[in-house]
Write a protein that holds these residues in place. Structure first.
Motif, PDB file in Angstrom:
ATOM      1  N   ARG A 148      11.469 -16.531 -35.731  1.00  0.00           N
ATOM      2  CA  ARG A 148      10.824 -16.576 -34.308  1.00  0.00           C
ATOM      3  C   ARG A 148      11.587 -15.437 -33.682  1.00  0.00           C
ATOM      4  O   ARG A 148      12.686 -15.154 -33.715  1.00  0.00           O
ATOM      5  CB  ARG A 148      11.221 -18.076 -33.754  1.00  0.00           C
ATOM      6  CG  ARG A 148      10.616 -17.988 -32.107  1.00  0.00           C
ATOM      7  CD  ARG A 148      10.457 -19.354 -31.668  1.00  0.00           C
ATOM      8  NE  ARG A 148       9.605 -20.092 -32.581  1.00  0.00           N
ATOM      9  CZ  ARG A 148       8.095 -20.018 -32.650  1.00  0.00           C
ATOM     10  NH1 ARG A 148       7.445 -19.336 -31.936  1.00  0.00           N
ATOM     11  NH2 ARG A 148       7.429 -20.955 -33.436  1.00  0.00           N
ATOM     12  N   LEU A 149      10.675 -14.837 -32.818  1.00  0.00           N
ATOM     13  CA  LEU A 149      11.057 -13.589 -32.116  1.00  0.00           C
ATOM     14  C   LEU A 149      10.970 -14.044 -30.625  1.00  0.00           C
ATOM     15  O   LEU A 149      10.114 -14.451 -30.145  1.00  0.00           O
ATOM     16  CB  LEU A 149      10.090 -12.492 -32.269  1.00  0.00           C
ATOM     17  CG  LEU A 149      10.295 -11.048 -31.659  1.00  0.00           C
ATOM     18  CD1 LEU A 149      11.966 -10.623 -32.063  1.00  0.00           C
ATOM     19  CD2 LEU A 149       9.421 -10.379 -31.752  1.00  0.00           C
ATOM     20  N   TYR A 150      12.258 -14.069 -29.823  1.00  0.00           N
ATOM     21  CA  TYR A 150      12.571 -14.344 -28.557  1.00  0.00           C
ATOM     22  C   TYR A 150      12.534 -13.326 -27.837  1.00  0.00           C
ATOM     23  O   TYR A 150      13.169 -12.104 -28.082  1.00  0.00           O
ATOM     24  CB  TYR A 150      13.791 -15.081 -28.487  1.00  0.00           C
ATOM     25  CG  TYR A 150      13.794 -16.400 -29.071  1.00  0.00           C
ATOM     26  CD1 TYR A 150      13.103 -17.616 -28.160  1.00  0.00           C
ATOM     27  CD2 TYR A 150      14.466 -16.909 -30.208  1.00  0.00           C
ATOM     28  CE1 TYR A 150      13.065 -18.883 -29.113  1.00  0.00           C
ATOM     29  CE2 TYR A 150      14.393 -18.020 -30.852  1.00  0.00           C
ATOM     30  CZ  TYR A 150      13.679 -18.909 -30.360  1.00  0.00           C
ATOM     31  OH  TYR A 150      13.681 -20.283 -31.094  1.00  0.00           O
ATOM     32  N   ASP A 161      12.280  -2.662 -35.352  1.00  0.00           N
ATOM     33  CA  ASP A 161      13.514  -3.345 -35.313  1.00  0.00           C
ATOM     34  C   ASP A 161      13.560  -4.646 -36.257  1.00  0.00           C
ATOM     35  O   ASP A 161      14.552  -4.980 -37.158  1.00  0.00           O
ATOM     36  CB  ASP A 161      14.323  -3.572 -34.135  1.00  0.00           C
ATOM     37  CG  ASP A 161      15.519  -4.231 -34.065  1.00  0.00           C
ATOM     38  OD1 ASP A 161      16.397  -3.677 -34.759  1.00  0.00           O
ATOM     39  OD2 ASP A 161      15.644  -5.497 -33.517  1.00  0.00           O
ATOM     40  N   VAL A 162      12.683  -5.572 -35.680  1.00  0.00           N
ATOM     41  CA  VAL A 162      12.597  -6.954 -36.657  1.00  0.00           C
ATOM     42  C   VAL A 162      12.263  -6.562 -37.933  1.00  0.00           C
ATOM     43  O   VAL A 162      12.962  -7.406 -38.890  1.00  0.00           O
ATOM     44  CB  VAL A 162      11.430  -7.365 -35.917  1.00  0.00           C
ATOM     45  CG1 VAL A 162      10.737  -8.683 -36.962  1.00  0.00           C
ATOM     46  CG2 VAL A 162      11.901  -8.128 -34.488  1.00  0.00           C
ATOM     47  N   SER A 204      15.143 -14.675 -34.707  1.00  0.00           N
ATOM     48  CA  SER A 204      15.977 -15.766 -34.804  1.00  0.00           C
ATOM     49  C   SER A 204      15.202 -16.246 -36.469  1.00  0.00           C
ATOM     50  O   SER A 204      14.162 -16.620 -36.681  1.00  0.00           O
ATOM     51  CB  SER A 204      15.791 -16.931 -34.121  1.00  0.00           C
ATOM     52  OG  SER A 204      16.475 -18.261 -34.637  1.00  0.00           O
ATOM     53  N   TRP A 205      16.159 -15.975 -37.463  1.00  0.00           N
ATOM     54  CA  TRP A 205      15.823 -16.451 -38.693  1.00  0.00           C
ATOM     55  C   TRP A 205      16.756 -16.627 -39.701  1.00  0.00           C
ATOM     56  O   TRP A 205      18.223 -16.059 -39.433  1.00  0.00           O
ATOM     57  CB  TRP A 205      14.779 -15.392 -39.592  1.00  0.00           C
ATOM     58  CG  TRP A 205      15.305 -14.013 -39.792  1.00  0.00           C
ATOM     59  CD1 TRP A 205      16.054 -13.168 -38.855  1.00  0.00           C
ATOM     60  CD2 TRP A 205      15.453 -13.609 -41.219  1.00  0.00           C
ATOM     61  NE1 TRP A 205      16.609 -12.207 -39.693  1.00  0.00           N
ATOM     62  CE2 TRP A 205      16.143 -12.392 -41.120  1.00  0.00           C
ATOM     63  CE3 TRP A 205      15.122 -14.018 -42.459  1.00  0.00           C
ATOM     64  CZ2 TRP A 205      16.379 -11.436 -42.178  1.00  0.00           C
ATOM     65  CZ3 TRP A 205      15.488 -13.143 -43.534  1.00  0.00           C
ATOM     66  CH2 TRP A 205      16.024 -11.929 -43.525  1.00  0.00           C
ATOM     67  N   PRO A 213       5.335 -14.937 -34.735  1.00  0.00           N
ATOM     68  CA  PRO A 213       5.561 -16.033 -33.690  1.00  0.00           C
ATOM     69  C   PRO A 213       6.670 -15.560 -32.865  1.00  0.00           C
ATOM     70  O   PRO A 213       7.781 -15.349 -33.139  1.00  0.00           O
ATOM     71  CB  PRO A 213       6.459 -16.978 -34.842  1.00  0.00           C
ATOM     72  CG  PRO A 213       6.509 -16.301 -36.144  1.00  0.00           C
ATOM     73  CD  PRO A 213       5.772 -15.064 -36.151  1.00  0.00           C
ATOM     74  N   MET A 214       6.179 -15.666 -31.303  1.00  0.00           N
ATOM     75  CA  MET A 214       7.054 -15.061 -30.157  1.00  0.00           C
ATOM     76  C   MET A 214       7.082 -16.192 -29.219  1.00  0.00           C
ATOM     77  O   MET A 214       6.299 -16.935 -29.375  1.00  0.00           O
ATOM     78  CB  MET A 214       6.417 -14.054 -29.849  1.00  0.00           C
ATOM     79  CG  MET A 214       6.480 -12.734 -30.605  1.00  0.00           C
ATOM     80  SD  MET A 214       5.822 -11.169 -29.646  1.00  0.00           S
ATOM     81  CE  MET A 214       5.312 -10.437 -30.800  1.00  0.00           C
ATOM     82  N   GLU A 215       8.160 -16.150 -28.606  1.00  0.00           N
ATOM     83  CA  GLU A 215       8.546 -16.971 -27.544  1.00  0.00           C
ATOM     84  C   GLU A 215       9.309 -16.326 -26.379  1.00  0.00           C
ATOM     85  O   GLU A 215      10.057 -15.302 -26.581  1.00  0.00           O
ATOM     86  CB  GLU A 215       9.301 -18.297 -27.876  1.00  0.00           C
ATOM     87  CG  GLU A 215       9.155 -19.431 -26.940  1.00  0.00           C
ATOM     88  CD  GLU A 215       9.771 -20.587 -27.480  1.00  0.00           C
ATOM     89  OE1 GLU A 215      10.544 -21.491 -26.711  1.00  0.00           O
ATOM     90  OE2 GLU A 215       9.959 -20.777 -28.712  1.00  0.00           O
TER      91      GLU A 215
END
Length: 192
Positions: free
Chosen positions: A99-101, A127-128, A84-85, A61-63
């Motif tokens: 969510r990955l911004y 990295d994530v 963000s988690w 999930p990305m934004e």
């Protein structure tokens, strides 16, 4: 026995398909059992089944947002991405918990992600995945891995650790004794 066949428009599908089946009482009845349903449309039985359409590695999930606007004055304002988690709930559904911004202010970076540049995606996902795996191992999620649903945060982390290491014990040992090798193993495992 009853066979139900559904046709789903592929343009409306994403990473997961959820099927909910309900059996309802058709008409009002007067059963002998005082606990049995009496009213029409009462739910007699329900089952929910979720399945992945895209295999074990669903889309993350990305934004894309402007960090200079959304995160103005914060230390990560100039970062190319932000994960963000919260590690507080390993059993939560992954797609609702993480969510990955991507920083829209870094146009070249966003363009590389959109063009699916392999090294850019590998560095970002390495990295994530490393952030989440390191946090889970340090928090002692070992027991959560065994009973984790594949679509949960713990399930995703267990999957990632399984791709990079022979088992959780080996991953933990690498993180504690050879953190550089741990990160490199994670980075190698997310190569597209």
């Amino acid at each position: 026995p009853c066979t139900i066949s559904l046709s789903v428009d592929p343009s409306r599908l994403s990473a997961q398909l959820t099927l909910r089946t309900s059996v309802l009482l058709v008409s009002t009845s007067d059963p002998a059992d005082p606990l049995a349903p009496r009213r029409a449309a009462s739910r007699l039985w329900e089952e929910r089944c979720a399945t992945r359409i895209e295999g074990d590695d669903p889309r993350f999930p990305m934004e894309v947002v402007s960090f200079s606007t959304v995160f103005a004055g914060r230390p990560h304002e100039a970062a190319p991405w932000l994960l963000s988690w919260s590690p507080a709930s390993p059993g939560r559904d992954f797609h609702g918990a993480a969510r990955l911004y991507l920083n829209a202010d870094e146009e070249d970076f966003v363009e590389r992600v959109q063009e699916e540049d392999e090294l850019t995606l590998q560095a970002m996902m390495g990295d994530v995945v490393s952030q989440m795996c390191e946090t889970a191992l340090r928090a002692g999620w070992d027991e959560d891995f065994d009973s984790a649903e594949p679509a949960s945060v713990a399930g995703r982390v267990a999957h990632w650790l399984g791709q990079a290491f022979s088992d959780v014990t080996a991953a933990k040992a690498a993180l504690e004794n050879r953190p550089g090798e741990f990160r490199s193993a994670i980075l190698a495992s997310v190569r597209l």
